[in-house]
Design an enzyme around this catalytic site. Structure first.
Site, PDB file in Angstrom:
ATOM      1  CG  ASP A 117      -1.575  -0.990   1.818  1.00 28.77           C
ATOM      2  OD1 ASP A 117      -1.975  -1.851   0.282  1.00 28.77           O
ATOM      3  OD2 ASP A 117      -2.933  -0.782   1.903  1.00 28.77           O
ATOM      4  CG  ASP A 118      -0.049   4.045   2.395  1.00 27.59           C
ATOM      5  OD1 ASP A 118      -0.949   3.556   1.907  1.00 27.59           O
ATOM      6  OD2 ASP A 118       0.379   3.850   3.186  1.00 27.59           O
ATOM      7  CG  HIS A 168      -4.707   2.441  -0.386  1.00 27.12           C
ATOM      8  ND1 HIS A 168      -5.107   1.977   0.929  1.00 27.12           N
ATOM      9  CD2 HIS A 168      -3.769   3.110   0.055  1.00 27.12           C
ATOM     10  CE1 HIS A 168      -5.198   2.376   1.653  1.00 27.12           C
ATOM     11  NE2 HIS A 168      -3.394   2.620   1.241  1.00 27.12           N
ATOM     12  CG  HIS A 172      -3.667   6.783   2.734  1.00 26.10           C
ATOM     13  ND1 HIS A 172      -4.020   6.931   4.457  1.00 26.10           N
ATOM     14  CD2 HIS A 172      -3.210   5.875   3.150  1.00 26.10           C
ATOM     15  CE1 HIS A 172      -3.695   5.884   4.497  1.00 26.10           C
ATOM     16  NE2 HIS A 172      -3.365   5.191   3.672  1.00 26.10           N
ATOM     17  CG  HIS A 260       2.241   0.120   4.427  1.00 22.45           C
ATOM     18  ND1 HIS A 260       1.934  -1.340   5.767  1.00 22.45           N
ATOM     19  CD2 HIS A 260       1.306   0.695   4.189  1.00 22.45           C
ATOM     20  CE1 HIS A 260       0.522  -0.893   6.108  1.00 22.45           C
ATOM     21  NE2 HIS A 260      -0.057   0.142   5.045  1.00 22.45           N
TER      22      HIS A 260
HETATM   23 ZN   LIG Z   1      -2.366   3.319   3.152  1.00 21.47          ZN
END
Ligand SMILES: [Zn+2]
Length: 301
Positions: A117-118, A168, A172, A260
């Site tokens: 993620d991210d 995603h 955020h 991540h």
């Molecule tokens: Zn995230």
């Protein structure tokens, strides 16, 4: 029309949004939280100076935000498609509009999905790609719109390496997003994903795994699969050994592992990843992407 000029344009519009978001937040209205530090640096080029200095009325600001959101989307719509290839990550009917933590299936094989993620993110995304390639593994990357904007080349690399892409959100957010803000978070990311890499995806992972702040509801309504996880590495604070333990104790066939590659210092994740892959392989797991995991589950039920 060059990319640079477009992104300069985008920056100006997004800065305006940042200011409006900050002002609205002070007025108690829920919009994406953006650092107010942007206020001072860009007021002269945005035309919002007046609004800021004169104790803005939220009724005046709201149409302004909507206007600018609209302008942003129009801008993305005008971006030339930067790839000739179109790539769709769809989900089987039974998972559309559903929340998925893991899947059950009757196959004897042990399969598991790594998710990152991210990102995309400088350095660590490339390091993760290198490790995955070395082990001949495909994973799923849940990317942020803001990072796709800043690191579009890295997104293309992820795609070229054959990994799956999920949405995603744009920025955020953890706070409540009203329906139009939630739509913007998801749609704007999707539009930019398509424009930069030809990717269309029906996978959505809500920031922080929050299911009740408006984003997951919009994603479900638009037939995305809301993809969470069954195994949380907690690599956002855990050290290498701890995150390995976290994943391994929860590892199960049909499971989804949360890691991540972006959003901060991910060096512990990068250090742990080869060991994690080796250990899971030794335990008999095969690695699949989330779309593959869902397909296998749909086929074997
Ligand atoms: Zn995230």
């Amino acid at each position: 029309m060059t990319d640079l000029s477009l992104f300069a344009w985008q920056r100006r519009i997004s800065m305006s949004l940042f200011i409006a978001a900050g002002v609205s937040f002070m007025a108690g209205v829920s919009v994406p939280l953006i650092p107010l530090v942007n206020q001072r640096t860009v007021t002269t080029e945005t035309g919002l100076e007046q609004q800021q200095q004169s104790e803005p009325n939220i009724l005046e600001i709201t149409p302004l935000i909507e206007q600018q959101q609209h302008a942003y989307q129009q801008l993305i719509a005008k971006l030339p498609l930067q790839t000739e290839k179109e790539l769709t990550f769809s989900v089987p009917d039974q998972f559309q509009g559903k929340t998925v933590y893991k899947v059950g299936f009757s196959n004897k094989d042990k399969i598991i999905a790594l998710t990152f993620d991210d990102g995309p993110w400088p350095k660590t995304t490339n390091e993760v790609l290198y490790i995955l390639k070395k082990h001949n593994i495909k994973a799923t990357f849940f990317v942020l719109g803001t990072n796709v904007k800043n690191y579009s080349g890295r997104l293309k690399q992820i795609v070229e390496h054959g990994h799956a892409i999920g949405n995603h959100s744009w920025s955020h957010p953890y706070t409540y997003q009203n329906p139009s803000a939630a739509a913007l978070e998801i749609d704007r990311t999707e539009d930019l994903l398509y424009k930069t890499s030809g990717v269309k995806t029906s996978l959505f992972r809500p920031p922080g795994g929050f299911l009740n702040n408006g984003l997951a509801a919009y994603a479900r309504k638009t037939n995305h699969a809301v993809v969470l996880w069954s195994s949380d590495s907690r690599d956002y604070y855990a050290s290498e050994q701890k995150l390995l333990n976290n994943v391994l104790k929860q590892a199960q066939s049909g499971g989804i592992i949360l890691l991540h590659d972006g959003g901060g210092d991910r060096s512990e994740t990068v250090r742990a990843l080869p060991k994690l892959i080796t250990e899971l392989k030794q335990r008999g797991y095969k690695f699949v992407t989330v779309p593959e995991l869902l397909e296998i589950a749909a086929d074997t039920k």
